[in-house]
Write a protein that holds these residues in place. Structure first.
Motif, PDB file in Angstrom:
ATOM      1  N   PHE A 134       0.853  -1.178   0.000  1.00  0.00           N
ATOM      2  CA  PHE A 134       0.000   0.000   0.000  1.00  0.00           C
ATOM      3  C   PHE A 134       0.895   1.235   0.000  1.00  0.00           C
ATOM      4  O   PHE A 134       1.984   1.219   0.588  1.00  0.00           O
ATOM      5  N   SER A 135       0.403   2.320  -0.586  1.00  0.00           N
ATOM      6  CA  SER A 135       1.208   3.548  -0.604  1.00  0.00           C
ATOM      7  C   SER A 135       1.216   4.232   0.763  1.00  0.00           C
ATOM      8  O   SER A 135       2.049   5.082   1.026  1.00  0.00           O
ATOM      9  N   GLU A 136       0.270   3.879   1.644  1.00  0.00           N
ATOM     10  CA  GLU A 136       0.210   4.486   2.986  1.00  0.00           C
ATOM     11  C   GLU A 136       0.202   3.371   4.036  1.00  0.00           C
ATOM     12  O   GLU A 136      -0.279   2.271   3.763  1.00  0.00           O
ATOM     13  N   LYS A 137       0.712   3.703   5.219  1.00  0.00           N
ATOM     14  CA  LYS A 137       0.653   2.735   6.322  1.00  0.00           C
ATOM     15  C   LYS A 137      -0.340   3.165   7.389  1.00  0.00           C
ATOM     16  O   LYS A 137      -0.910   2.336   8.101  1.00  0.00           O
ATOM     17  N   LYS A 138      -0.489   4.476   7.558  1.00  0.00           N
ATOM     18  CA  LYS A 138      -1.417   5.008   8.558  1.00  0.00           C
ATOM     19  C   LYS A 138      -2.221   6.124   7.916  1.00  0.00           C
ATOM     20  O   LYS A 138      -1.663   6.968   7.210  1.00  0.00           O
ATOM     21  N   ILE A 139      -3.505   6.129   8.216  1.00  0.00           N
ATOM     22  CA  ILE A 139      -4.368   7.177   7.665  1.00  0.00           C
ATOM     23  C   ILE A 139      -5.312   7.658   8.764  1.00  0.00           C
ATOM     24  O   ILE A 139      -5.815   6.845   9.555  1.00  0.00           O
TER      25      ILE A 139
ATOM     26  N   GLY B 254     -17.892   4.891   8.357  1.00  0.00           N
ATOM     27  CA  GLY B 254     -19.047   5.556   8.967  1.00  0.00           C
ATOM     28  C   GLY B 254     -19.009   5.642  10.477  1.00  0.00           C
ATOM     29  O   GLY B 254     -19.889   6.275  11.087  1.00  0.00           O
ATOM     30  N   LYS B 255     -18.025   4.998  11.106  1.00  0.00           N
ATOM     31  CA  LYS B 255     -17.983   4.971  12.579  1.00  0.00           C
ATOM     32  C   LYS B 255     -16.594   5.334  13.070  1.00  0.00           C
ATOM     33  O   LYS B 255     -15.590   4.960  12.452  1.00  0.00           O
ATOM     34  N   ALA B 256     -16.547   5.994  14.191  1.00  0.00           N
ATOM     35  CA  ALA B 256     -15.242   6.324  14.778  1.00  0.00           C
ATOM     36  C   ALA B 256     -14.587   5.061  15.338  1.00  0.00           C
ATOM     37  O   ALA B 256     -15.265   4.132  15.776  1.00  0.00           O
ATOM     38  N   GLY B 257     -13.268   5.050  15.299  1.00  0.00           N
ATOM     39  CA  GLY B 257     -12.549   3.912  15.855  1.00  0.00           C
ATOM     40  C   GLY B 257     -11.250   3.670  15.119  1.00  0.00           C
ATOM     41  O   GLY B 257     -10.919   4.377  14.162  1.00  0.00           O
TER      42      GLY B 257
ATOM     43  N   MET C  54       0.324  -6.650   3.336  1.00  0.00           N
ATOM     44  CA  MET C  54      -0.183  -5.320   2.969  1.00  0.00           C
ATOM     45  C   MET C  54      -1.176  -4.896   4.043  1.00  0.00           C
ATOM     46  O   MET C  54      -2.259  -5.471   4.155  1.00  0.00           O
ATOM     47  N   LYS C  55      -0.789  -3.909   4.838  1.00  0.00           N
ATOM     48  CA  LYS C  55      -1.622  -3.508   5.981  1.00  0.00           C
ATOM     49  C   LYS C  55      -1.696  -1.985   6.072  1.00  0.00           C
ATOM     50  O   LYS C  55      -0.729  -1.301   5.755  1.00  0.00           O
ATOM     51  N   ILE C  56      -2.825  -1.497   6.561  1.00  0.00           N
ATOM     52  CA  ILE C  56      -2.967  -0.062   6.862  1.00  0.00           C
ATOM     53  C   ILE C  56      -3.728   0.065   8.172  1.00  0.00           C
ATOM     54  O   ILE C  56      -4.674  -0.684   8.424  1.00  0.00           O
ATOM     55  N   LYS C  57      -3.330   1.014   8.981  1.00  0.00           N
ATOM     56  CA  LYS C  57      -4.108   1.353  10.181  1.00  0.00           C
ATOM     57  C   LYS C  57      -4.867   2.640   9.889  1.00  0.00           C
ATOM     58  O   LYS C  57      -4.260   3.654   9.540  1.00  0.00           O
ATOM     59  N   VAL C  58      -6.168   2.585  10.050  1.00  0.00           N
ATOM     60  CA  VAL C  58      -6.991   3.765   9.804  1.00  0.00           C
ATOM     61  C   VAL C  58      -7.590   4.231  11.128  1.00  0.00           C
ATOM     62  O   VAL C  58      -8.206   3.432  11.851  1.00  0.00           O
ATOM     63  N   THR C  59      -7.380   5.467  11.450  1.00  0.00           N
ATOM     64  CA  THR C  59      -8.008   6.050  12.637  1.00  0.00           C
ATOM     65  C   THR C  59      -9.150   6.939  12.169  1.00  0.00           C
ATOM     66  O   THR C  59      -8.919   7.897  11.414  1.00  0.00           O
ATOM     67  N   VAL C  60     -10.351   6.585  12.568  1.00  0.00           N
ATOM     68  CA  VAL C  60     -11.522   7.369  12.169  1.00  0.00           C
ATOM     69  C   VAL C  60     -11.961   8.171  13.389  1.00  0.00           C
ATOM     70  O   VAL C  60     -12.270   7.608  14.438  1.00  0.00           O
ATOM     71  N   LYS C  61     -11.965   9.513  13.235  1.00  0.00           N
ATOM     72  CA  LYS C  61     -12.280  10.376  14.390  1.00  0.00           C
ATOM     73  C   LYS C  61     -13.693  10.953  14.284  1.00  0.00           C
ATOM     74  O   LYS C  61     -14.159  11.230  13.201  1.00  0.00           O
TER      75      LYS C  61
END
Lengths: 387, 104
Positions: free
Chosen positions: B32-37, B82-85, B97-104
């Motif tokens: 993936f082009s990003e690791k954290k979003i 649609g949800k925070a977490g 291939m992994k990404i961590k997404v933080t939804v605020k």
């Protein structure tokens, strides 16, 4: 989420490398097994991808400690984790067979035939999802599966009680998990920590990658070129351990749909299984998730043109048209993964309690008692107050 | 006039926020082009498969599980959060291939 354990296995922790037996190995080599002798030479991109890592990755949620690994090793080799008290993790993950069992598929409780070949746990610290079909997210999550399943048939809810009845384990858990003691979660954490310390020894291939041109034969060098180019093995068998940790249908004709049972809406995951490591490959026959191919020659023939054509077949699998000489070169290359893996010594396990607690109390000088000599002999206690 | 200016500024700010609400992630060379979003609730990721093999983005994070299905080379898929977490994403075929997404 993973965190490299900096110099993890130096000092006291080093004793855990390769199941505790690597100390002699390290002394022999005169270097840390985590340090490759040099980076790949010659500017060769293919070789650069195979340089050994310098430390073992442990997750932040379960960082390395010597105490946890020590406990995990005892649990790994302890048959009392099974329902029969006869099967341990090491029964199937036998270090003598590079942490597999040498069988087409494993056998579990009461010799129940298991569905798939026992995978090695070598280098699992670098893995992602566990099991052939990736149904477990981590080694911690996987650890209790076989204990409660067909393999070991233990009543998982009773494991904590059973281990608590063994005095040595009470101590070991208290040391490894201060204030927490024996819990299922801690059993899993200890097992996973130990498993992450099981790492392949340095192989002739590593020495070649590190710059020793005489470490492998000319045939093996040709085989490496085929591996990365014409034979396309490196499409999936990539990285220092020889696996992308991915899931691919390689065209074996059995009915097992593998990861297709876990992720159901993707054609390419039907009949897909995890790419295994290539380390110690010669030691781990028979091959494939179903153990259907007995030799590496059969494996090469399978990839050459022996696979089943179907929609789910990996895009990377195509007829190779390898000559017999090329097949021999590929085999020569694969054999360079046989490393100087250290002998693994089975640990001394905590003994079952010899006497009921009340009796021990009676023997205690604090209780004012002096035990009968015969009782002490029976209990095999070597306590001062028994003399 | 003052009200109009404020309104225009608000609209512009909203538009800017709307643009920032979508992040583009490419998949190439099994990476993936990003690791954290980081995203706001309602934000989305546009996944572009620039690779030569099929990928399959999914998450098994409790409460946030989803699976976009097979994504062939050249295809683009948008997923909205649609949800925070905190959501961990992987490719189900190539799990490194992994990404961590933080939804605020």
């Amino acid at each position: 989420m993973r965190k490299n354990a900096l110099n993890t296995l130096r000092g006291g922790a080093a004793a855990l490398y390769g199941g505790f037996a690597a100390v002699a190995f390290m002394v022999t080599l005169g270097t840390s097994p985590w340090t490759t002798e040099a980076t790949a030479g010659g500017g060769d991109d293919w070789k650069a991808a195979w340089v050994r890592p310098t430390s073992v990755p442990f997750p932040e949620e379960n960082p390395y400690t010597t105490e946890k690994a020590t406990l995990g090793q005892k649990l790994f080799f302890d048959p009392r984790l099974s329902g029969s008290d006869y099967i341990s993790c090491a029964t199937c993950h036998n270090p003598g067979f590079a942490w597999g069992d040498g069988l087409p598929t494993g056998y579990g409780h009461k010799m129940a035939k298991l569905g798939r070949r026992t995978p090695t746990i070598l280098n699992s610290a670098w893995g992602e999802l566990t099991m052939w079909d990736g149904r477990k997210d981590s080694l911690e999550e996987q650890a209790l599966g076989p204990i409660g399943g067909k393999a070991m048939k233990q009543d998982v809810s009773a494991v904590v009680e059973e281990l608590t009845a063994i005095p040595g384990y009470r101590t070991l858990f208290n040391v490894a998990f201060p204030g927490e003691g024996i819990t299922l979660e801690n059993i899993a954490k200890a097992l996973a920590t130990y498993e992450r310390t099981i790492v392949s020894g340095i192989a002739p291939f590593d020495r070649w990658i590190a710059g020793d041109q005489r470490a492998i034969s000319a045939a093996a060098k040709r085989g490496f070129d085929l591996f990365n180019n014409k034979a396309n093995c490196a499409a999936c068998h990539t990285g220092w351990s020889g696996t992308d940790s991915g899931f691919h249908d390689i065209g074996l004709p059995d009915d097992d749909i593998g990861r297709g049972k876990i992720v159901k809406n993707v054609v390419k995951l039907q009949h897909a299984f995890k790419t295994p490591t290539l380390r110690s490959i010669a030691q781990r026959a028979p091959y494939m998730h179903d153990g259907s191919l007995g030799t590496l020659k059969e494996v090469i023939d399978h990839y050459n043109d022996g696979f089943t054509r179907r929609e789910s077949l990996s895009d990377e699998i195509k007829p190779l048209n390898l000559s017999e000489d090329e097949k021999a070169d590929l085999l020569a290359f694969l054999l360079t993964f046989e490393g100087d893996d250290p002998a693994v010594v089975s640990p001394v396990l905590p003994a079952n309690e010899q006497v009921p607690g009340a009796w021990l109390q009676r023997l205690s000088p604090a209780a004012g008692g002096k035990a009968e000599t015969a009782e002490c002999r029976t209990a095999r206690l070597h306590l001062d107050h028994c003399n | 006039m003052k009200v109009l200016l404020v309104s225009i500024m608000l609209v512009l700010a909203f538009a800017a926020n709307a643009i920032a609400a979508q992040t583009v992630v490419t998949q190439k060379g099994r990476k993936f082009s990003e690791k954290k979003i980081e995203l706001n609730v309602g934000g989305s990721i546009k996944f572009v498969n620039d690779d030569d093999v099929t990928h399959n983005i999914h998450s098994t994070t409790k409460g946030h599980a989803f699976d976009v299905g097979a994504q062939k080379p050249g295809q683009t898929i948008v997923h909205t959060f649609g949800k925070a977490g905190k959501v961990k994403l992987r490719c189900a075929i190539h799990p490194k291939m992994k990404i961590k997404v933080t939804v605020k």
